[in-house]
Design an enzyme around this catalytic site. Sequence first.
Site, mmCIF file in Angstrom:
data_model
loop_
_atom_site.group_PDB
_atom_site.id
_atom_site.type_symbol
_atom_site.label_atom_id
_atom_site.label_comp_id
_atom_site.label_asym_id
_atom_site.label_seq_id
_atom_site.Cartn_x
_atom_site.Cartn_y
_atom_site.Cartn_z
ATOM 1 N N ARG A 1 11.918 -40.865 12.493
ATOM 2 C CA ARG A 1 12.786 -39.694 12.346
ATOM 3 C C ARG A 1 12.178 -38.512 13.105
ATOM 4 O O ARG A 1 10.958 -38.303 13.089
ATOM 5 C CB ARG A 1 12.912 -39.349 10.873
ATOM 6 C CG ARG A 1 13.880 -38.218 10.535
ATOM 7 C CD ARG A 1 15.300 -38.594 10.796
ATOM 8 N NE ARG A 1 16.258 -37.681 10.167
ATOM 9 C CZ ARG A 1 17.546 -37.662 10.443
ATOM 10 N NH1 ARG A 1 18.053 -38.503 11.343
ATOM 11 N NH2 ARG A 1 18.358 -36.838 9.823
ATOM 12 N N THR B 1 25.569 -42.719 15.879
ATOM 13 C CA THR B 1 24.329 -43.435 16.085
ATOM 14 C C THR B 1 24.667 -44.815 16.621
ATOM 15 O O THR B 1 25.787 -45.070 17.005
ATOM 16 C CB THR B 1 23.632 -43.689 14.731
ATOM 17 O OG1 THR B 1 24.513 -44.464 13.967
ATOM 18 C CG2 THR B 1 23.289 -42.463 13.995
ATOM 19 N N THR C 1 19.487 -42.890 16.526
ATOM 20 C CA THR C 1 20.438 -41.801 16.744
ATOM 21 C C THR C 1 19.897 -40.694 17.638
ATOM 22 O O THR C 1 18.682 -40.559 17.788
ATOM 23 C CB THR C 1 20.815 -41.177 15.373
ATOM 24 O OG1 THR C 1 21.840 -40.221 15.545
ATOM 25 C CG2 THR C 1 19.618 -40.507 14.727
ATOM 26 N N GLU D 1 21.853 -37.901 16.908
ATOM 27 C CA GLU D 1 22.711 -37.098 16.019
ATOM 28 C C GLU D 1 24.152 -37.101 16.514
ATOM 29 O O GLU D 1 24.828 -38.075 16.317
ATOM 30 C CB GLU D 1 22.118 -35.704 15.803
ATOM 31 C CG GLU D 1 22.912 -34.619 15.095
ATOM 32 C CD GLU D 1 23.907 -34.941 13.990
ATOM 33 O OE1 GLU D 1 23.817 -35.973 13.335
ATOM 34 O OE2 GLU D 1 24.804 -34.112 13.800
ATOM 35 N N ASP E 1 20.699 -31.553 10.953
ATOM 36 C CA ASP E 1 20.827 -32.251 9.663
ATOM 37 C C ASP E 1 20.102 -31.501 8.545
ATOM 38 O O ASP E 1 20.289 -31.811 7.370
ATOM 39 C CB ASP E 1 20.268 -33.681 9.754
ATOM 40 C CG ASP E 1 21.267 -34.654 10.377
ATOM 41 O OD1 ASP E 1 22.395 -34.239 10.674
ATOM 42 O OD2 ASP E 1 20.906 -35.825 10.578
ATOM 43 N N SER F 1 18.616 -37.537 6.253
ATOM 44 C CA SER F 1 19.545 -38.379 7.002
ATOM 45 C C SER F 1 20.481 -39.125 6.056
ATOM 46 O O SER F 1 20.235 -39.209 4.849
ATOM 47 C CB SER F 1 18.733 -39.393 7.815
ATOM 48 O OG SER F 1 19.575 -40.351 8.413
ATOM 49 N N SER F 2 21.533 -39.676 6.652
ATOM 50 C CA SER F 2 22.411 -40.588 5.915
ATOM 51 C C SER F 2 22.312 -42.009 6.457
ATOM 52 O O SER F 2 23.010 -42.909 5.975
ATOM 53 C CB SER F 2 23.867 -40.130 6.047
ATOM 54 O OG SER F 2 24.006 -38.839 5.550
ATOM 55 N N GLY G 1 27.982 -42.887 11.972
ATOM 56 C CA GLY G 1 29.112 -42.154 11.387
ATOM 57 C C GLY G 1 28.789 -40.954 10.532
ATOM 58 O O GLY G 1 29.620 -40.532 9.736
ATOM 59 N N GLY G 2 27.583 -40.356 10.688
ATOM 60 C CA GLY G 2 27.274 -39.176 9.882
ATOM 61 C C GLY G 2 27.298 -39.538 8.403
ATOM 62 O O GLY G 2 26.821 -40.592 7.996
HETATM 63 N N1 GLU Z 1 22.165 -37.401 12.144
HETATM 64 C C1 GLU Z 1 22.749 -38.445 11.364
HETATM 65 C C2 GLU Z 1 21.886 -38.791 10.193
HETATM 66 O O1 GLU Z 1 20.728 -38.931 10.347
HETATM 67 C C3 GLU Z 1 22.865 -39.683 12.153
HETATM 68 C C4 GLU Z 1 23.905 -39.593 13.153
HETATM 69 C C5 GLU Z 1 25.142 -40.146 12.621
HETATM 70 O O2 GLU Z 1 25.752 -39.384 11.975
HETATM 71 O O3 GLU Z 1 25.513 -41.282 12.800
HETATM 72 O O4 GLU Z 1 22.371 -38.954 9.125
#
Ligand code: GLU
Length: 604
Positions: free
Chosen positions: A144, A417, A435, A437, A459, A478-479, A499-500
């Site tokens: 990360r 990602t 990712t 982001e 994030d 993160s997600s 997909g966030g």
């Molecule tokens: N920045 C997002 C996270 O770490 C990852 C990117 C995405 O949303 O796919 O949750």
Amino acid sequence: MTRDNTNSANENRTRKPSESTGLRRRAFLARTGVAAGALAIGGSTIAGADVQEVTDVPGFSCDQPQFTCGREVTAADGMVSSVDPIASGVAAKVLREGGNAIDAAVALQYVLTVTQPHGSGIGGGGFMVVYDADSETVECVNSRERASQNASPELFRHGGEYDQNIETGEAMGAPGTVRGLETARERYGTFSRQRLIDPAIRLAREGFTVDWFLAEEIAENTDKFNDAAIETYSDDQGSLYEEGDTMTNPDLADTLECIRRRGADGFYRGPVAEDIAATIREYARDPDQVVDEDDLAEYDVTIDDPVRKEWYDVELVGQPMPSSGPTVCAMVLRMLELLEVEEYDIRSAEKYHLIADSIYSAWADRMEYMGDDEFVDVPVDALLSDDYLRSRADPIEFGQTVFPEDGPMGPGQPGETAHFSVVDRWGNAVSYTSTIEQFMGSGKMVPGRGFLLNNELTDFDDEPGGPNEPDAWKRPLSSMSPMMVMRDGKPEFTAGSPGGWAIVSATFQAILHRYAYELDPLESITEPTIYTHSFGGIEWDEGVPQEARDTLAEWGHDVDDEPGEIGNVQVIAAENDTLTGAADPNRDGQAVGFDRAPGRGSDD
Ligand code: GLU
């Protein structure tokens, strides 16, 4: 610009962060009632029917008898599932040559830097969950991104809300991917760095075929590109690359050569690092708080023990903090088990309601308690305890939602990602989400180096005060949800998605469909899903029946009018000596299986 991942979504996002962060957020949660719980703690395409021919990888072809390609394939000796047929092909070839799953995953990620630069790359970070068959253990290589050692909780004080920060130096974390790949290779791999990075160098130098998704992302992100990015994503005539073009990226080839020669130090120290730091500085509002050469030189991964939770007769395993993803997936899945979700039809209002209300509750806990556990004491064991999850599931009933009528509806956090999985013939497995982001990250390419810098630090909450506030050398929450479902200590199913915030919904529903509804791997990812979070609003895939949506609305949910697209899930099932890979048909993903003795274990 027609898609909304840069412009309109970012406008939407301005409504989210002020609600989502710090004291204001907690006040909101207390007011609305979807607050964190009180903790006593301290339709499918089948095998081969949709094969993407891969002509860019020398020595690999889907026509070769040892390989089986398709949206869903089976094989005995190895399996790769990724969003990119070229990258899947490269990884499968590594497996054929005797590399293990980690070798293949490293080669695959280097290729994604070249062929799918919108979704991940060496300018970003990620989480690689590794099952090592020799030691029978799971470890997570956590790459990360980190904020600078000079950052403070006021990192975003000049910017305000999310959309004002996405293109700034403040948003750019110290990238982790190269250190992560090289650490994983040294720790578990068997092939040389040179062997694993060469396919990516070759593709960058000699060219690869641009797929529709990359073409679309290039066209739609020009607003945030700097000159170097525009130049790299344009052909010799100065036109942006389009689907079917052969794209080269000689600057990236040179950068990868540098890593090839010097290892991770070729990226984190010396001329490449100097250029990264200069680019970050160029876009910084407050150069004293952003990532510099010292930060790059000192960046290292952590090797984390996974988060684990028993569920039905298996165990859910995944990346722990600073990803909330697998923990929240496990919370929701266990709540759904307690609520006996499998009793309800797979497309019933009851099922979707139980899912939505479980997410609302778990997401409120995410916002209240979760952050980088090097900085905050995240009560993971308590959150995952059955007593606690029962207390969260108990108030859920049919006829009304636990989400309050006047609660604010807002978009979740978008982002993108790449998720992929690899399993080898020895039983090693990798579930890796990676990712930069947003699509195309910050849009800022390091001039002369051919790769984009992330904007991962968005994030963080953009205000101080909560567990996910920015801080020196801290990693944003993160997600991302690289998961493995284990049976008797061995991985039986791997899953993950981009997909966030929607990553969590996409990933746990694939697992739910596989285990609670016993769908095939591909069906488990194509079965329509819904997506929500603690700010309400239900997005849904095409296929969620109108009747169910009407009932959800009657019960108080705010259901979108039009279908959306939730995640891009890649899975591998390892059962009865057969590996089944499935790649989400909503992009060009492809699973590639490998059989040493063709025919044996294949699905024909
Ligand atoms: N920045 C997002 C996270 O770490 C990852 C990117 C995405 O949303 O796919 O949750």
